[in-house]
Write an enzyme that holds these catalytic residues in place. Structure first.
Site, PDB file in Angstrom:
ATOM      1  CD1 TRP A 189      -2.570   1.834   0.359  1.00  0.00           C
ATOM      2  CD2 TRP A 189      -1.484   2.426   2.223  1.00  0.00           C
ATOM      3  NE1 TRP A 189      -2.978   3.099   0.706  1.00  0.00           N
ATOM      4  CE2 TRP A 189      -2.329   3.486   1.837  1.00  0.00           C
ATOM      5  CE3 TRP A 189      -0.693   2.571   3.378  1.00  0.00           C
ATOM      6  CZ2 TRP A 189      -2.412   4.691   2.559  1.00  0.00           C
ATOM      7  CZ3 TRP A 189      -0.769   3.759   4.097  1.00  0.00           C
ATOM      8  CH2 TRP A 189      -1.625   4.805   3.685  1.00  0.00           C
ATOM      9  CD  GLU A 232      -4.797  -1.576   1.629  1.00  0.00           C
ATOM     10  OE1 GLU A 232      -3.613  -1.540   2.049  1.00  0.00           O
ATOM     11  OE2 GLU A 232      -5.789  -1.577   2.368  1.00  0.00           O
ATOM     12  CE  LYS A 234      -6.826   5.696   2.410  1.00  0.00           C
ATOM     13  NZ  LYS A 234      -6.066   5.640   3.653  1.00  0.00           N
ATOM     14  CG  ASP A 265      -9.024  -1.170   3.956  1.00  0.00           C
ATOM     15  OD1 ASP A 265     -10.119  -0.787   4.420  1.00  0.00           O
ATOM     16  OD2 ASP A 265      -7.968  -1.155   4.618  1.00  0.00           O
ATOM     17  CG  HIS A 268      -8.942   1.636   1.332  1.00  0.00           C
ATOM     18  ND1 HIS A 268      -7.663   1.264   1.027  1.00  0.00           N
ATOM     19  CD2 HIS A 268      -8.915   2.048   2.631  1.00  0.00           C
ATOM     20  CE1 HIS A 268      -6.886   1.422   2.082  1.00  0.00           C
ATOM     21  NE2 HIS A 268      -7.622   1.882   3.071  1.00  0.00           N
ATOM     22  CG  HIS A 292      -6.422  -4.746   4.417  1.00  0.00           C
ATOM     23  ND1 HIS A 292      -5.520  -3.706   4.385  1.00  0.00           N
ATOM     24  CD2 HIS A 292      -5.680  -5.886   4.513  1.00  0.00           C
ATOM     25  CE1 HIS A 292      -4.295  -4.192   4.447  1.00  0.00           C
ATOM     26  NE2 HIS A 292      -4.366  -5.511   4.517  1.00  0.00           N
ATOM     27  CG  ASP A 300      -9.659   4.107   5.480  1.00  0.00           C
ATOM     28  OD1 ASP A 300     -10.211   3.081   5.908  1.00  0.00           O
ATOM     29  OD2 ASP A 300      -8.457   4.169   5.165  1.00  0.00           O
ATOM     30  CG  ASP A 302      -8.390   2.184   9.400  1.00  0.00           C
ATOM     31  OD1 ASP A 302      -8.558   1.097   8.838  1.00  0.00           O
ATOM     32  OD2 ASP A 302      -7.827   3.150   8.857  1.00  0.00           O
ATOM     33  CG  ASP A 332      -5.777  -2.026   7.754  1.00  0.00           C
ATOM     34  OD1 ASP A 332      -5.190  -1.623   8.776  1.00  0.00           O
ATOM     35  OD2 ASP A 332      -5.695  -1.444   6.650  1.00  0.00           O
TER      36      ASP A 332
HETATM   37  C1  RNT Z   1      -4.280   2.452   4.675  1.00  0.00           C
HETATM   38  C2  RNT Z   1      -4.308   1.008   4.312  1.00  0.00           C
HETATM   39  C3  RNT Z   1      -3.191   0.167   4.868  1.00  0.00           C
HETATM   40  C4  RNT Z   1      -2.830   0.495   6.294  1.00  0.00           C
HETATM   41  C5  RNT Z   1      -1.929  -0.518   6.970  1.00  0.00           C
HETATM   42  C6  RNT Z   1      -1.350  -0.001   8.247  1.00  0.00           C
HETATM   43  O1  RNT Z   1      -5.428   3.130   4.365  1.00  0.00           O
HETATM   44  O2  RNT Z   1      -5.533   0.471   4.668  1.00  0.00           O
HETATM   45  O3  RNT Z   1      -3.505  -1.169   4.682  1.00  0.00           O
HETATM   46  O4  RNT Z   1      -3.968   0.661   7.090  1.00  0.00           O
HETATM   47  O5  RNT Z   1      -0.969  -0.946   6.105  1.00  0.00           O
HETATM   48 ZN    ZN Z   2      -5.834  -1.619   4.522  1.00  0.00          ZN
END
Ligand code: RNT
Ligand code: ZN
Length: 424
Positions: A189, A232, A234, A265, A268, A292, A300, A302, A332
């Site tokens: 990423w 990955e 985003k 993810d 994302h 993810h 995003d 998390d 994640d």
């Molecule tokens: C960031 C991505 C990535 C990170 C990790 C820490 O938006 O999701 O995967 O969260 O690598």
């Molecule tokens: Zn991620």
């Protein structure tokens, strides 16, 4: 047998009957859920700070918020916390670490020079506790990423540094893969992008594409036997709102043409887009993808994974379509506003609930209704499925897996907080 165990058994017998009536074999469902590996991220334990000498932390649009006491301050604390958490998580777990979790012991070296030796403690820990390791280059939290660009940097010196870092990560993953006897999944990423509308959207993408090609081509002796690469995508990050080099179309195209896994993810995409709807689309063109699992709240953010509708849908898609071997699952998220060990446990247990409940869903019955164009029965049955006695099966699953049942794990966390975390 304790009173509690007797109660669980009684509930389980009843629930098993109810599921059997729908043609669902509960024991088989539990077996399958327990075998589907979930890769648990080390970075929930320390707010993505990492263990290097002078660098680390978040940048590039990701952010941990909260200041709950007890953060792991070094590798030993992080591993102890992880082990504590793992004891409360049912199912097969892998351990996902980032390059920023290198333990350098004062050695003066930067990320372009890391080797597997810098992860010796992680390797020993993984071996001792029978976790396979997954890995991530850390293309953020570093002065050479401070302007927001890594593999797509126009600055040769910076870009070279990141290319070398990503090569080192494949070499490290190769050592992990060989040692553990199954492939290490490496997720690439890059946060690269602009806060404001760019004048040139083309060249950063060309530069990143060529840089990724160089990383993979120059380490091409490393094969799928030891390393599975994933890229990955985003939509945007905080401060990177207008343009992300590694967008969905960019990474999808890269994965398809270069035979890589695509990482989806759940945080994302635009909030009305659902990753659950993307699995069967991209899997028409890709043999495997990496998930993810996260919980975006308005952005995003998390948040800790919840057993919510979208998480359920994702696992229903995996199970109903038989994607168990094609969708690699990693978590994640990073929340520093609650007990971090609890955050780990909650996210994995919630993922496991979605997974087990997907294995308990009578997908073939639903499909039969659908193929007969009986959408009334399909909807009715989907709604009735929500009312099935899942709780007793979950309790039995936890009991069988040797992890705390019901809310028992919360007491254990509170004790750990009192004995260990609060002394930090
Ligand atoms: C960031 C991505 C990535 C990170 C990790 C820490 O938006 O999701 O995967 O969260 O690598
Ligand atoms: Zn991620």
């Amino acid at each position: 047998m304790s009173t509690n165990e007797k109660r669980i058994l009684a509930g389980y017998e009843y629930a098993k009957d109810v599921y059997a009536e729908k043609g669902v074999n509960v024991d088989e469902a539990m077996d399958r859920a327990a075998k589907y590996a979930v890769s648990v991220h080390c970075w929930q334990g320390d707010d993505v700070i990492g263990l290097e000498n002078d660098v680390g932390g978040t940048s590039g649009g990701i952010q941990t918020t909260g200041n709950y006491p007890g953060r792991a301050r070094n590798g030993d604390e992080l591993r102890a916390d992880f082990l504590k958490a793992a004891g409360m998580m049912p199912g097969v777990k892998r351990l996902n670490i980032h390059a920023s979790y290198a333990e350098l012991h004062g050695k003066k070296k930067d990320r372009d020079a890391y080797t597997a030796e810098d992860f010796a403690e992680w390797m020993a820990f993984a071996k001792e506790n029978k976790f396979s390791l997954d890995f991530n280059p850390t293309n953020f939290g570093h002065p050479l990423a401070a302007d927001g660009f890594t593999l797509s940097s126009r600055d040769d010196k910076k870009r070279r540094f990141w290319i070398e870092h990503n090569k080192r990560c494949r070499e490290i993953g190769d050592v992990f893969g060989k040692a553990q006897g199954d492939p290490c999944v490496i997720n690439f990423w890059m946060p690269d992008g602009y806060k404001d509308t760019p004048a040139d959207t083309d060249s950063p993408r060309r530069i990143m594409r060529d840089a990724l090609d160089e990383v993979f081509e120059s380490t091409s002796s490393i094969t799928d036997d030891t390393v599975l690469d994933a890229v990955e995508s985003k939509l945007f990050g905080i401060g990177v709102e207008s343009y992300t080099v590694g967008s969905n179309e960019f990474m999808l195209g890269y994965a398809v043409t270069r035979k890589k896994l695509l990482t989806l993810d759940t945080g994302h995409f635009h909030p009305t887009e659902q990753v659950s709807d993307k699995l069967s689309a991209v899997l028409q063109y890709l043999p495997k993808i990496l998930l993810h699992v996260s919980r975006p709240v308005r952005w995003d953010s998390d948040h800790v994974v919840s057993w919510d509708q979208e998480t359920s849908r994702i696992f229903n898609e995996i199970v109903a379509n038989g994607y168990d071997k094609r969708v690699v699952c990693a978590l994640d998220y990073f929340d520093a506003s609650i007990n971090r060990v609890a955050a780990w446990v909650l996210g994995v247990r919630n993922t496991q609930k979605a997974l087990l409940s997907a294995y308990l869903t009578p997908h073939s019955v639903l499909r039969e209704y659908e193929y007969n164009c009986d959408y009334t029965s399909r909807l009715a049955c989907q709604e009735e499925a929500k009312n099935m006695p899942f709780g007793p099966i979950w309790d039995m699953y936890c009991l069988k897996q040797g992890v705390p049942v019901g809310e028992d794990w919360i007491k254990e966390i509170k004790q750990y907080e009192k004995d260990v975390l609060s002394n930090r």
